[in-house]
Each structure stands twice: as C-alpha cells, then as structure tokens.
Design a protein around this motif. Structure first.
Motif, PDB file in Angstrom:
ATOM      1  N   UNK A  31       9.820  -1.308  -5.778  1.00  0.00           N
ATOM      2  CA  UNK A  31       9.611  -0.964  -4.141  1.00  0.00           C
ATOM      3  C   UNK A  31       9.299  -2.359  -3.701  1.00  0.00           C
ATOM      4  N   UNK A  32       8.591  -3.167  -4.156  1.00  0.00           N
ATOM      5  CA  UNK A  32       8.558  -4.764  -3.524  1.00  0.00           C
ATOM      6  C   UNK A  32       9.899  -5.350  -3.450  1.00  0.00           C
ATOM      7  N   UNK A  33      10.754  -5.110  -4.587  1.00  0.00           N
ATOM      8  CA  UNK A  33      12.151  -5.969  -4.423  1.00  0.00           C
ATOM      9  C   UNK A  33      12.733  -5.016  -3.330  1.00  0.00           C
ATOM     10  N   UNK A  34      12.901  -3.634  -3.287  1.00  0.00           N
ATOM     11  CA  UNK A  34      13.631  -3.294  -2.363  1.00  0.00           C
ATOM     12  C   UNK A  34      13.224  -3.477  -0.804  1.00  0.00           C
ATOM     13  N   UNK A  35      11.860  -3.441  -0.557  1.00  0.00           N
ATOM     14  CA  UNK A  35      11.238  -3.787   0.694  1.00  0.00           C
ATOM     15  C   UNK A  35      11.607  -5.145   1.320  1.00  0.00           C
ATOM     16  N   UNK A  36      11.521  -6.275  -0.007  1.00  0.00           N
ATOM     17  CA  UNK A  36      11.938  -7.688   0.754  1.00  0.00           C
ATOM     18  C   UNK A  36      13.611  -7.579   0.870  1.00  0.00           C
ATOM     19  N   UNK A  47       2.358  -4.270   2.567  1.00  0.00           N
ATOM     20  CA  UNK A  47       1.429  -4.079   1.059  1.00  0.00           C
ATOM     21  C   UNK A  47       0.399  -3.227   1.363  1.00  0.00           C
ATOM     22  N   UNK A  48      -0.228  -3.088   2.380  1.00  0.00           N
ATOM     23  CA  UNK A  48      -1.346  -1.823   2.738  1.00  0.00           C
ATOM     24  C   UNK A  48      -0.860  -0.425   2.534  1.00  0.00           C
ATOM     25  N   UNK A  60      -4.590  -5.348  -6.101  1.00  0.00           N
ATOM     26  CA  UNK A  60      -3.681  -5.171  -7.459  1.00  0.00           C
ATOM     27  C   UNK A  60      -1.928  -5.330  -6.857  1.00  0.00           C
ATOM     28  N   UNK A  61      -1.898  -4.702  -5.699  1.00  0.00           N
ATOM     29  CA  UNK A  61      -0.537  -5.246  -4.954  1.00  0.00           C
ATOM     30  C   UNK A  61      -0.310  -6.570  -4.770  1.00  0.00           C
ATOM     31  N   UNK A  62      -1.053  -7.146  -3.986  1.00  0.00           N
ATOM     32  CA  UNK A  62      -1.123  -8.502  -3.831  1.00  0.00           C
ATOM     33  C   UNK A  62      -1.241  -9.483  -5.047  1.00  0.00           C
ATOM     34  N   UNK A  63      -1.739  -9.244  -6.004  1.00  0.00           N
ATOM     35  CA  UNK A  63      -1.717  -9.820  -7.308  1.00  0.00           C
ATOM     36  C   UNK A  63      -0.329  -9.732  -8.076  1.00  0.00           C
ATOM     37  N   UNK A  64       0.411  -8.782  -8.028  1.00  0.00           N
ATOM     38  CA  UNK A  64       1.483  -8.433  -8.472  1.00  0.00           C
ATOM     39  C   UNK A  64       2.590  -9.275  -7.801  1.00  0.00           C
TER      40      UNK A  64
END
Length: 159
Positions: A31-36, A47-48, A60-64
C-alpha cells in the motif's frame, strides 16, 4: 518544495489502493509503495487513512514508513540523486563527493533544490562496491564517480 494539498481525488486514490491490497497478507508495504508511486510521496493524511483501514496505530504505520528510506513525506524533485554511503564507497572518496554535491546543489540529504530540480538522498549500497564510489540518478547507476562526472550529472539535471 511545498507539499500539495490532500484533495478528495487523492483520498479516493488512497482508498482504492487500500481496497486492492487489504485482502492480501501483510498489505502495509505494498500500500505504501503504491500510494507513493501514485501521488509521488506519502502525505500525512494518507498515513491516517491507511492506519484506520488496516486497524493499526498511526505510530505503527509511521514507524514502517520511516524505517524504509525510499518512502518520502514530501514530493521529490524532478530528479533524484542518490549517493552511496557504504564503506566501500567511503573508502574510495564518497565523502568528498557528498560534500561536492551539497555545495553544488546548495542542499543537504533529504532536501530538494529551491527550483524543484534535484532531491539529494543517501543510499547505503548500490551493489557497485568494486566500482566505487557510486551514485544513482533517476534509477540509472553511475560507477567510479569523480567530482567532474558528478558536476556533469548535476548540470544535466538542472535547467
């Protein structure tokens, strides 16, 4: 470079990405890769939403996200220059190249030039240890880099 507003269409794109990946095991990184890839960076507002939909804390999301150096919270410049900071590159003069890049660009790591042309980032191995020092500009690797070749790379990236 200023972060752009998180508009409703961006929110919908983030939600669509989450919906695509949520059935998979361990969907956070994809998800993070695709959003970026889609937005060019990962805004705090995303992130929220991601934390809420995955039933994770924001921490947790911010940490990753902060653990992996390729994720960004602000848009990158038109060009991204990554300079290797591994031991092999350091032993072959990377520190001098880093200083030269900072001077030529007028920025430090994790910053973008005022004209939006170049973002400077550290990387901790490009796999070119025998051809050190190395850098990557927009995904293209450059080995056995010296100050002159670095200046040329930067010059080509700036208008």
């Amino acid at each position: 470079m200023q972060a752009r507003d998180f508009a409703a269409p961006d929110k919908e794109r983030v939600l669509a990405t989450i919906d695509r990946w949520i059935p998979e095991e361990g969907p956070l990184l994809p998800i993070l890769h695709e959003v970026q890839e889609d937005l060019g960076f990962i805004p705090d507002e995303a992130l929220v939403i991601i934390a809420d939909k995955l039933n994770l804390s924001r921490a947790e999301v911010h940490g990753v996200m902060s653990f992996y150096h390729d994720f960004r919270k602000e848009p990158a410049g038109r060009h991204v220059l990554k300079l290797c900071r591994s031991e092999a590159c350091q032993s072959m003069g990377a520190d001098g190249l880093i200083d030269a890049a900072r001077r030529l660009l007028g920025i430090d790591f994790h910053e973008t030039t005022a004209d939006g042309a170049v973002t400077l980032e550290p990387v901790y191995c490009l796999g070119l240890c025998s051809c050190a020092p190395a850098a990557m500009m927009d995904g293209d690797v450059h080995a056995r880099l010296d100050a002159e070749r670095l200046a040329t790379l930067i010059g080509e990236a700036r208008p």
